[in-house]
Write an enzyme that holds these catalytic residues in place. Structure first.
Site, PDB file in Angstrom:
ATOM      1  N   LYS A  76       0.635  -1.110   0.029  1.00  0.00           N
ATOM      2  CA  LYS A  76      -0.059   0.134   0.031  1.00  0.00           C
ATOM      3  C   LYS A  76       0.695   1.362  -0.048  1.00  0.00           C
ATOM      4  O   LYS A  76       0.568   2.262  -0.525  1.00  0.00           O
ATOM      5  CB  LYS A  76      -0.896   0.161   1.339  1.00  0.00           C
ATOM      6  CG  LYS A  76      -2.183  -0.987   1.218  1.00  0.00           C
ATOM      7  CD  LYS A  76      -2.958  -0.819   2.159  1.00  0.00           C
ATOM      8  CE  LYS A  76      -4.091  -1.768   2.471  1.00  0.00           C
ATOM      9  NZ  LYS A  76      -4.952  -1.810   3.582  1.00  0.00           N
ATOM     10  N   GLU A  88      -5.177  13.321  -0.904  1.00  0.00           N
ATOM     11  CA  GLU A  88      -4.494  13.531   0.538  1.00  0.00           C
ATOM     12  C   GLU A  88      -4.427  12.745   1.483  1.00  0.00           C
ATOM     13  O   GLU A  88      -3.547  12.640   2.263  1.00  0.00           O
ATOM     14  CB  GLU A  88      -5.156  14.965   0.808  1.00  0.00           C
ATOM     15  CG  GLU A  88      -4.321  16.032   1.869  1.00  0.00           C
ATOM     16  CD  GLU A  88      -3.005  16.258   1.225  1.00  0.00           C
ATOM     17  OE1 GLU A  88      -1.893  16.289   2.075  1.00  0.00           O
ATOM     18  OE2 GLU A  88      -2.798  16.360   0.169  1.00  0.00           O
ATOM     19  N   ASP A 112     -10.051   2.900   2.775  1.00  0.00           N
ATOM     20  CA  ASP A 112      -9.975   2.390   4.187  1.00  0.00           C
ATOM     21  C   ASP A 112     -10.464   3.428   5.303  1.00  0.00           C
ATOM     22  O   ASP A 112     -11.005   3.098   6.250  1.00  0.00           O
ATOM     23  CB  ASP A 112      -8.820   1.753   4.622  1.00  0.00           C
ATOM     24  CG  ASP A 112      -8.602   0.499   4.060  1.00  0.00           C
ATOM     25  OD1 ASP A 112      -9.583  -0.327   3.676  1.00  0.00           O
ATOM     26  OD2 ASP A 112      -7.384  -0.013   3.714  1.00  0.00           O
ATOM     27  N   GLY A 140       1.025  -2.013   9.767  1.00  0.00           N
ATOM     28  CA  GLY A 140       0.982  -1.864   8.158  1.00  0.00           C
ATOM     29  C   GLY A 140       0.027  -0.669   7.815  1.00  0.00           C
ATOM     30  O   GLY A 140      -0.005   0.259   8.576  1.00  0.00           O
TER      31      GLY A 140
END
Length: 277
Positions: A76, A88, A112, A140
């Site tokens: 990611k 952003e 997310d 993570g």
């Protein structure tokens, strides 16, 4: 028991939505929904690891509409330099989980964040507990998202995990100079896969976090593949309010597919992906 493999119709103009992870159940679920909507899109997952550079090259190809990026090997974050534009919140959290191909240009998003904020806001409004402090367990992509969401919600936050060196590096990347609080913590955000493990209490430092906590959010969702969630069972046995990953999944998936498809309502996504409460 099914005797025939799941099949997806293709034609010369079909485009793919790629993903770096996904079970057979998720492949069928996504493709079934896309077929119901009469969209010429195919959801496809990789059975092996892929580097950020190679994945970005694939996502830029004419057959690609975009892709979902999971947290394996820091993908990611690693994919960000290969994208043309990044929103952003994805820059702040150092995590892109959705890439959209617009005529060969790659745009990175983090869905997310809206998913987690939606789940936590609902839980905080409904609880009788006073929730003022939170600890994030993990280093993570989701941990960075959780940090910024919890701060937006006005909580004091501490970040920790199984690997102190990786946690230290994550804090430096996020610009966290020091933890704001010490134990006990009202809310725990578990951003790891340990809920799939029956011995999850042996994970370094995790059992200490659970002491006196009132509420826990579990990002991992083993139950979607009909597997036990040991952390959920623990919370139920110890009177800890449990927020399942599915509470985050619904809102993030709606935003993700609105980015992929464009002209589609949240209601249509909720209906065709069977996301109704």
């Amino acid at each position: 028991m099914k005797t025939n493999p799941f099949q997806v119709p293709l034609n010369p103009t079909s485009q793919f939505i790629f993903s770096t992870s996904g079970s057979a159940n998720s492949i069928e679920k996504h493709n079934t929904a896309l077929q119901k909507l009469n969209r010429n899109l195919v959801y496809f997952t990789f059975p092996h690891d892929i580097t950020a550079k190679v994945y970005a090259e694939l996502l830029r190809s004419p057959i690609s509409r975009g892709g979902a990026v999971t947290g394996k090997d820091g993908l990611k974050s690693k994919i960000i330099p290969y994208l043309d534009e990044v929103e952003e919140i994805a820059k702040k959290t150092l995590a892109v989980n959705t890439v959209v191909n617009e005529q060969g240009k790659l745009f990175g998003y983090n869905t997310d964040a809206i998913g987690l904020k939606t789940a936590l806001e609902k839980a905080l409004k409904s609880t009788a507990h006073s929730i003022k402090t939170a600890a994030i367990y993990g280093n993570g992509g989701v941990s960075g998202v959780a940090y910024h969401v919890l701060k937006e919600l006005g909580l004091k936050v501490m970040l920790t995990g199984r690997n102190p060196e990786k946690v230290k590096a994550k804090k430096e990347d996020l610009g966290i100079e020091a933890d704001e609080i010490s134990a006990p913590y009202d809310l725990i955000v578990d951003a790891t896969p340990i809920s799939s493990q029956p011995n999850f209490l042996e994970a370094k430092g995790f059992s200490e976090l659970l002491s006196n906590c009132k509420m826990l959010f579990c990002h991992n969702m083993p139950e979607k593949d009909n597997k036990p969630n040991f952390l959920k069972s623990y919370c139920e046995e110890n009177n800890i309010e449990f927020i399942p990953g599915s509470a985050m999944y619904k809102a993030q998936l709606v935003r993700q597919y609105q980015l992929f498809i464009g002209d589609i309502s949240a209601e249509a996504i909720i209906e065709n992906w069977n996301l109704k409460d």
